[in-house]
Structure formats: structure tokens, C-alpha cells
Enzyme design. Sequence first.
Site, short mmCIF file in Angstrom:
data_model
loop_
_atom_site.label_atom_id
_atom_site.label_comp_id
_atom_site.label_asym_id
_atom_site.label_seq_id
_atom_site.Cartn_x
_atom_site.Cartn_y
_atom_site.Cartn_z
CB CYS A 84 -0.99 -0.04 1.15
SG CYS A 84 -2.45 0.95 0.80
N GLY A 126 3.70 1.43 1.07
CA GLY A 126 5.01 0.89 0.69
C GLY A 126 5.17 0.87 -0.83
CG HIS A 157 -3.50 -3.52 3.22
ND1 HIS A 157 -2.47 -3.05 3.99
CD2 HIS A 157 -4.14 -2.43 2.72
CE1 HIS A 157 -2.48 -1.72 3.98
NE2 HIS A 157 -3.48 -1.32 3.22
CD GLU A 185 -1.19 -6.21 5.31
OE1 GLU A 185 -0.93 -6.50 4.12
OE2 GLU A 185 -1.41 -5.04 5.67
N1 GLN Z 1 -1.86 6.84 2.61
C1 GLN Z 1 -1.95 6.05 1.44
C2 GLN Z 1 -3.31 6.22 0.75
O1 GLN Z 1 -4.23 6.68 1.32
C3 GLN Z 1 -1.67 4.60 1.72
C4 GLN Z 1 -2.69 3.94 2.60
C5 GLN Z 1 -2.22 2.66 3.23
O2 GLN Z 1 -1.04 2.36 3.25
N2 GLN Z 1 -3.15 1.88 3.78
O3 GLN Z 1 -3.46 5.87 -0.39
#
Ligand code: GLN
Length: 542
Positions: free
Chosen positions: A386, A388, A512, A514
Site C-alpha cells: 500500500c 510501501g 493488503h 497480510e
Molecule cells: N496513505 C496512502 C493512501 O491513502 C496509503 C494507505 C495505506 O497504506 N493503507 O493511499
Amino acid sequence: MKKRSKTKFIFVTGGVISSLGKGITSASIGVVLKDKGFRVNMIKFDPYINVDSGTMNPFQHGEVYVTKDGAETDLDLGHYERFISRDMTEDNNVTTGKVYSNVIDKERKGEFLGNCVQVVPHITDEIKSRIYKLVSKNTDFLLCEIGGTVGDIESLPFLEAIRQIKLEYPNDVLFIHLTLVPYIKTAGEVKTKPTQHSVNELRRIGIQPDFIACRSENPLSRAIKAKISLFCNVSQDKVISIEDAKSIYDVPINLERQGFSASILDFFSMIQTRKSNYLDNWKIFLNNFYAHEKEITIGIVGKYVELQDSYMSIKEAINHASAYLKIKTNMRWIESEALETENYEKKLCALNGILIPGGFGDRGIEGMINAAKFARKNKLPCFGICLGMQVMIIDLARNYIKLENANSAEFNSKTPYPVIDLQKGQKNIDAKGGTQRLGHYPCKIYNNTIAYQTYKENLILERHRHRYEFNNEFRELFEEKGIVFSGICPQNDLVEIIELKNHPYYLGCQFHPELQSRPLQPHRLFIGFLKISLERKYETKK
Ligand code: GLN
């Protein structure tokens, strides 16, 4: 005639202090019942006034666990899914906020016209209806965890509601109270008084626990069990030890050693009718988890590392994949802000792989970008999730494609190259609660990519929680430079997975993974990442 319910209710309350592991205990009860062939569902009550945990800071609340239907829930739901291998939904997490807002909505619509709306019966009815909604012929046991500690002001309506359920279904309700039995070093003794007090508190509001589960350092002696039995009015075989365990995955085994599932069936006068080998498979997982010859060290570079509960599912997904590979993975938690200095490379060079998890806001972002850059340049496996993935894109844009000052619009709305930008549908949204891109979305995986090698499938479903996305205006340019977009959401052409050619593993995903990893079904992306980190460690050593 007394009412009967096909679904039996098991209510788990907590006493003395918080953080006793009520979630793990409840989930472990689920495991031992599942092992006897029963169908188990779970529900968590959170007494806070937020409608859901989505608007809370991870430092306050730990991880926000997202269900497949897109609910932002308590991290205990992650334990439930991992332990009983059943997908949770929005209905499995109920907060005071949800309960009250529903009752107030009804009041405004005139559904209680003429009446004064009160905690008892209106709020308690709403709580009960949330429990009864999960009664089904496909559920033999509904395990219900009441958040907070007995004696808290906030949890009172929930306790009152479960007291009423016992009155309605006297033969179908079981109360388990989880308490602390501390060992006092200076006295050299184990103390039962806090348990006695907490059970008294529960009795005062009309609940007599049927079982007392005691968190303690060591298994309880017979004498201590006898004492608790006498003072708390439960038979001795219903005083259960939940001693400190080597890992959370040992708790179901420790429960079963005390014949716990048999005691529950006995309580309800039930017999096992279906076969299952759930606990056998669980034990295989556990053996693999402890049996390892090789080990690797993975750096987890994030902004909430001080509270590792913020990354609960990441930690567990690494554990599951490590057990699968029969290796030990040391997790080195690295505060991303600490990588914003000149000598950041020193802090990363002993690692076998870097994982950059999700997050919000700009604190520590430059440190994460440095970590991604380091992994890219040194051909160290790097896995971005995400935020990352977004950080990897920023590194590629700035340092590989040379788009100076490229950034995400989340951190700099005036950047000349917004390689990560707000999703189209997000532009006019002001409300913060429940408005991100949430839950399951499909992702098409392209052949001849690391993603395909890992998934071995062309269409997958993964869970999401984000507002920003890769800006497709830059897609062609990135592709020309060797970035591979190996996963795309077919519904709206959103970039889901990116990889870099000529790098052993520089892979980021917008979702995600995980959240879908389970001990008995580790996630393929985590297996892939750890496997390559392992191979490279032992290859470089040769
Ligand atoms: N802040 C980023 C977004 O809103 C990533 C969100 C996250 O890592 N869950 O897109």
C-alpha cells in the site's frame, strides 16, 4: 416454555486489567470447538463511541483490520479469521458508536414514536439484535467477546444485554470470564484476590460466570484452582489456566490439554457429531513454526513501529510464511524517520530483505523512500504494501527515471510530478469515516511476471484500504523504463502490483495481502518474498 436457540452463545468477558489476550483466548476457544467439528462464528463488541476503528490513530488502537466487505474493524477480527479460518464481515464487529447511531436514526424516523428512548431497553435491544442476527443454522457456536474490562462505564450496556440473553435462553448461554492471577515476586505467591473481586463485580450486575479462565505466568496449581472455584462459585474443572505461552498459536493446544472443548460440550449436553482434523493441522503448523534450520532478518520500515500492534497482520503473515518455509524470520522494526539521516545505509546493510508496510501522512516518508532506494540499488528483496508500494513508485520516479521532486499528492499537493494521486472517485469526498477504497477488489495478473510466478493465477481478490493510487498518466513512461505493471484492477484500470525488471524482487502492491494470510493458508506473496530473501542470503554466503 423456555426459548431454545440452535446457535449456542459463548460470552467472553474480561476482568482486572486490559491486554490479557481476550481476543486470542476467544479465538482459541473457536479453534478447539472447530476441531470437534462444530461451525463457529465470532463477534466483537467494542465499547468506544467511534462508529468504527477506521478513524483512529494506530498508536491508540493498533492495526485497523479490513474485512472483505470493506469494514474497518478491530484487530481482534484478524485473530478470529486467522484462528478459525472464517471470513469476518461488518456484522462481526459492533461498537457503541454503531449501536447508538442506529438507535438515534430510528428515533429520528419516528420508530419509537411516543416513547422515551433509553439505554434499557432500546440500546440493549439493539445490541441483542446484532447478536441474534448472527444466529443461523450454519453456526453451532457464536463466540462473543465483550471489549473492555468489567467495571468500565462504557461496557455496561453490553453486559446488561448479555445478561438478558441468558434470561431469554437459559440453556443456550455460557459465560467465560478471563481474569489475571498474578504472581507476586516479593511474597513468592500467586494471588487470587483480583479474580475474586472481578467476579464479584460481574455478579453484582447479574452475571455468574460458568467458566473462569485465568491468565497467569505458569499453569495454576490444583490448590489455586480449588481456591478460585470456592470463592467464585464455579466447579474446579471449570477453572482454566491460560498460562503465558511461547506464541499465541500455542493457546488452543494449552486449552485442549485441559479438556476444554469436552467441558463446553458437557455444559451444553452436546456431543460431537462431525469429524475434523483442525487441531492436527494446527499442530503441524506449530511444529514447522518452531522447527527451523535457517534464519533471515527482514527490516520493517514504518512510522508506527514503536507499537508493533499497528502491524499485527504483517507480523503474523511473516510468521505463517516462515513456518511454511520452515525458517526463522527475525523482524527488525525500523523507525522510518531514523532513515532520514546521511548514514541511513548503515542501518540497512545487515538485512536480507526490506518490507515497507502501509501508513498515512508524511512523517517518515523520506526515510521509507531511502529504504526503497537502498534495496533497489543493492538488489536486496523489497516488498512494499500500500503506502510501501507508493513509496517505491516515488523512489523510481525520483531516482531512477529522474523526475525531480516527484511525490505523492498526499505529501505534496504542488509536486510537479504527482506519480501517486488521489483516486478519481475521492476528489469530492470530505468525510473521513469509511470513505476510502475498502475491501475486496479483483486484480488481473499478467503472465511472465513475478506476481504470476507467485500466484499462479490470472485473477485474484485482495483487500484494500487507501485513498491514493498510481497516476496512470505516468504509466507509459514507467513502462518504457522497465517498470512492470503486473497486476491491474479490471474494473477501473487501477495499478495493483508493480515490479522492476532486472531486480530479484522489487515488488509493491496497492492492496493488503497480510489481511488474508492464515496459519493454515499462508499468503503466497509473503512466501515469495521470504523465499527470495532466504535464497539470496545463502547464495551470497557461498
Ligand atoms: N496513505 C496512502 C493512501 O491513502 C496509503 C494507505 C495505506 O497504506 N493503507 O493511499
